[in-house]
Design a protein around this motif. Structure first.
Motif, mmCIF file in Angstrom:
data_model
loop_
_atom_site.group_PDB
_atom_site.id
_atom_site.type_symbol
_atom_site.label_atom_id
_atom_site.label_comp_id
_atom_site.label_asym_id
_atom_site.label_seq_id
_atom_site.Cartn_x
_atom_site.Cartn_y
_atom_site.Cartn_z
ATOM 1 N N PRO A 61 36.635 -21.171 36.171
ATOM 2 C CA PRO A 61 37.707 -20.358 35.577
ATOM 3 C C PRO A 61 37.698 -18.896 36.029
ATOM 4 C CG PRO A 61 36.708 -21.748 33.916
ATOM 5 C CD PRO A 61 35.893 -21.916 35.157
ATOM 6 N N ARG A 62 36.518 -18.318 36.196
ATOM 7 C CA ARG A 62 36.453 -16.919 36.643
ATOM 8 C C ARG A 62 37.009 -16.758 38.046
ATOM 9 N NH1 ARG A 62 30.815 -14.156 34.662
ATOM 10 N NH2 ARG A 62 31.512 -13.809 32.523
ATOM 11 N N ALA A 63 36.714 -17.711 38.911
ATOM 12 C CA ALA A 63 37.228 -17.637 40.278
ATOM 13 C C ALA A 63 38.744 -17.780 40.271
ATOM 14 C CB ALA A 63 36.591 -18.728 41.139
ATOM 15 N N LYS A 64 39.255 -18.700 39.459
ATOM 16 C CA LYS A 64 40.708 -18.876 39.371
ATOM 17 C C LYS A 64 41.381 -17.610 38.852
ATOM 18 C CE LYS A 64 40.811 -22.843 37.054
ATOM 19 N NZ LYS A 64 41.264 -24.114 36.479
ATOM 20 N N ALA A 65 40.775 -16.984 37.855
ATOM 21 C CA ALA A 65 41.353 -15.765 37.289
ATOM 22 C C ALA A 65 41.335 -14.627 38.311
ATOM 23 C CB ALA A 65 40.597 -15.357 36.030
ATOM 24 N N ALA A 66 40.259 -14.521 39.071
ATOM 25 C CA ALA A 66 40.146 -13.445 40.051
ATOM 26 C C ALA A 66 41.084 -13.649 41.241
ATOM 27 C CB ALA A 66 38.699 -13.334 40.534
ATOM 28 N N LEU A 67 41.269 -14.886 41.649
ATOM 29 C CA LEU A 67 42.066 -15.170 42.842
ATOM 30 C C LEU A 67 43.554 -15.278 42.556
ATOM 31 C CD1 LEU A 67 39.740 -17.832 44.462
ATOM 32 C CD2 LEU A 67 40.065 -15.470 45.211
ATOM 33 N N GLY A 68 43.910 -15.743 41.395
ATOM 34 C CA GLY A 68 45.313 -15.941 41.052
ATOM 35 C C GLY A 68 45.758 -17.363 41.349
ATOM 36 N N LYS A 69 46.762 -17.805 40.620
ATOM 37 C CA LYS A 69 47.240 -19.185 40.710
ATOM 38 C C LYS A 69 47.724 -19.550 42.105
ATOM 39 C CE LYS A 69 50.497 -22.438 38.575
ATOM 40 N NZ LYS A 69 50.025 -23.504 39.360
ATOM 41 N N ALA A 70 48.489 -18.683 42.751
ATOM 42 C CA ALA A 70 49.046 -18.996 44.076
ATOM 43 C C ALA A 70 47.939 -19.206 45.103
ATOM 44 C CB ALA A 70 49.991 -17.885 44.527
ATOM 45 N N THR A 71 46.939 -18.365 45.075
ATOM 46 C CA THR A 71 45.825 -18.481 46.024
ATOM 47 C C THR A 71 45.032 -19.753 45.772
ATOM 48 O OG1 THR A 71 45.680 -16.077 46.194
ATOM 49 C CG2 THR A 71 43.755 -17.331 46.913
ATOM 50 N N VAL A 72 44.779 -20.050 44.508
ATOM 51 C CA VAL A 72 44.025 -21.257 44.156
ATOM 52 C C VAL A 72 44.810 -22.508 44.553
ATOM 53 C CG1 VAL A 72 43.110 -22.611 42.225
ATOM 54 C CG2 VAL A 72 42.691 -20.157 42.338
ATOM 55 N N ASP A 73 46.100 -22.526 44.283
ATOM 56 C CA ASP A 73 46.936 -23.671 44.655
ATOM 57 C C ASP A 73 46.946 -23.869 46.166
ATOM 58 O OD1 ASP A 73 47.482 -24.071 41.990
ATOM 59 O OD2 ASP A 73 49.521 -23.242 42.086
ATOM 60 N N ARG A 74 47.056 -22.773 46.908
ATOM 61 C CA ARG A 74 47.047 -22.847 48.375
ATOM 62 C C ARG A 74 45.692 -23.369 48.883
ATOM 63 N NH1 ARG A 74 49.030 -18.278 49.164
ATOM 64 N NH2 ARG A 74 47.124 -17.065 49.343
ATOM 65 N N TYR A 75 44.611 -22.884 48.276
ATOM 66 C CA TYR A 75 43.265 -23.337 48.646
ATOM 67 C C TYR A 75 43.141 -24.854 48.455
ATOM 68 C CZ TYR A 75 38.359 -24.508 47.968
ATOM 69 O OH TYR A 75 37.134 -25.136 48.025
ATOM 70 N N HIS A 76 43.550 -25.345 47.286
ATOM 71 C CA HIS A 76 43.445 -26.782 47.016
ATOM 72 C C HIS A 76 44.309 -27.594 47.983
ATOM 73 C CE1 HIS A 76 40.764 -26.807 43.643
ATOM 74 N NE2 HIS A 76 41.520 -25.988 42.935
ATOM 75 N N ALA A 77 45.498 -27.127 48.284
ATOM 76 C CA ALA A 77 46.378 -27.839 49.216
ATOM 77 C C ALA A 77 45.754 -27.893 50.613
ATOM 78 C CB ALA A 77 47.746 -27.177 49.269
ATOM 79 N N GLU A 78 45.162 -26.788 51.056
ATOM 80 C CA GLU A 78 44.519 -26.763 52.379
ATOM 81 C C GLU A 78 43.308 -27.682 52.424
ATOM 82 O OE1 GLU A 78 43.720 -22.612 53.003
ATOM 83 O OE2 GLU A 78 45.828 -22.150 53.422
ATOM 84 N N GLU A 79 42.516 -27.681 51.366
ATOM 85 C CA GLU A 79 41.336 -28.545 51.319
ATOM 86 C C GLU A 79 41.741 -30.022 51.306
ATOM 87 O OE1 GLU A 79 37.992 -27.585 51.591
ATOM 88 O OE2 GLU A 79 39.073 -25.766 52.184
ATOM 89 N N ALA A 80 42.793 -30.344 50.567
ATOM 90 C CA ALA A 80 43.280 -31.729 50.532
ATOM 91 C C ALA A 80 43.768 -32.156 51.904
ATOM 92 C CB ALA A 80 44.392 -31.866 49.503
ATOM 93 N N ASP A 81 44.463 -31.270 52.595
ATOM 94 C CA ASP A 81 44.964 -31.590 53.933
ATOM 95 C C ASP A 81 43.821 -31.846 54.908
ATOM 96 O OD1 ASP A 81 47.244 -31.941 55.709
ATOM 97 O OD2 ASP A 81 46.469 -30.144 56.725
ATOM 98 N N LYS A 82 42.718 -31.111 54.777
ATOM 99 C CA LYS A 82 41.552 -31.312 55.648
ATOM 100 C C LYS A 82 40.995 -32.731 55.506
ATOM 101 C CE LYS A 82 39.895 -26.547 55.587
ATOM 102 N NZ LYS A 82 38.794 -25.670 55.102
ATOM 103 N N VAL A 83 41.086 -33.282 54.304
ATOM 104 C CA VAL A 83 40.574 -34.631 54.042
ATOM 105 C C VAL A 83 41.616 -35.692 54.397
ATOM 106 C CG1 VAL A 83 39.800 -36.211 52.225
ATOM 107 C CG2 VAL A 83 38.971 -33.855 52.263
ATOM 108 N N LEU A 84 42.849 -35.479 53.991
ATOM 109 C CA LEU A 84 43.873 -36.522 54.110
ATOM 110 C C LEU A 84 44.478 -36.645 55.506
ATOM 111 C CD1 LEU A 84 45.672 -35.951 50.698
ATOM 112 C CD2 LEU A 84 44.070 -37.782 51.292
ATOM 113 N N ALA A 85 44.620 -35.555 56.238
ATOM 114 C CA ALA A 85 45.276 -35.606 57.557
ATOM 115 C C ALA A 85 44.563 -36.540 58.546
ATOM 116 C CB ALA A 85 45.423 -34.198 58.134
ATOM 117 N N PRO A 86 43.233 -36.454 58.693
ATOM 118 C CA PRO A 86 42.581 -37.374 59.636
ATOM 119 C C PRO A 86 42.689 -38.840 59.222
ATOM 120 C CG PRO A 86 41.058 -35.635 58.965
ATOM 121 C CD PRO A 86 42.299 -35.484 58.145
#
Length: 140
Positions: free
Chosen positions: A44-69
């Motif tokens: 929660p502290r990391a989410k609060a410090a980074l903001g929702k948009a940054t956290v959402d973008r991070y999760h989307a990028e991480e998911a793409d790293k797994v799902l694309a290959p």
């Protein structure tokens, strides 16, 4: 057959895909596939410090790293799969999706921790089996 492939991007997911590629009954264009990846939530502290948009973008990028290959691998075998991901407890999310999505089979790789390791760390496989009524094929 409607098949759910639970993946985490590890060598165990790759072994699961290799197993499927050697079994024509499981990896065939006539089936409907969904590839699912569950990511742990950020603290929660990391989410609060980074903001929702940054956290959402991070999760989307991480998911793409797994799902694309994996998507690329399946396309080489003539299979178009639906890709999906969510943030939360992997075992709970996978088990619930398997049931609510009315899948005929859930296929996932197993890390094969020892019994002591499962007690200390928990096991995604154990959680999936606890939350799921769908038949599960574990590939070690």
């Amino acid at each position: 057959m409607k098949i759910l492939l639970a993946v985490d991007g590890s060598a165990y997911s790759k072994k699961m895909l290799a197993y499927l590629s050697t079994h024509d009954a499981l990896l065939a264009p006539g089936h409907e596939y969904t590839v699912f990846h569950a990511q742990p939530a950020l603290p929660p502290r990391a989410k609060a410090a980074l903001g929702k948009a940054t956290v959402d973008r991070y999760h989307a990028e991480e998911a793409d790293k797994v799902l694309a290959p994996i998507s690329k691998f399946l396309k080489r075998h003539g299979i178009e799969a639906k890709l999906d991901w969510k943030v939360g407890s992997a075992g709970t999310l996978i088990g619930k999706l398997a049931d609510t999505g009315k899948f005929d089979l859930l296929v996932m790789g197993s890390h094969g921790h020892s019994a002591l390791g499962n007690l200390v760390m928990g096991s995604v496989t154990t959680q999936v089996l606890a939350h799921c009524k769908t038949p599960v094929l574990l590939v070690r």
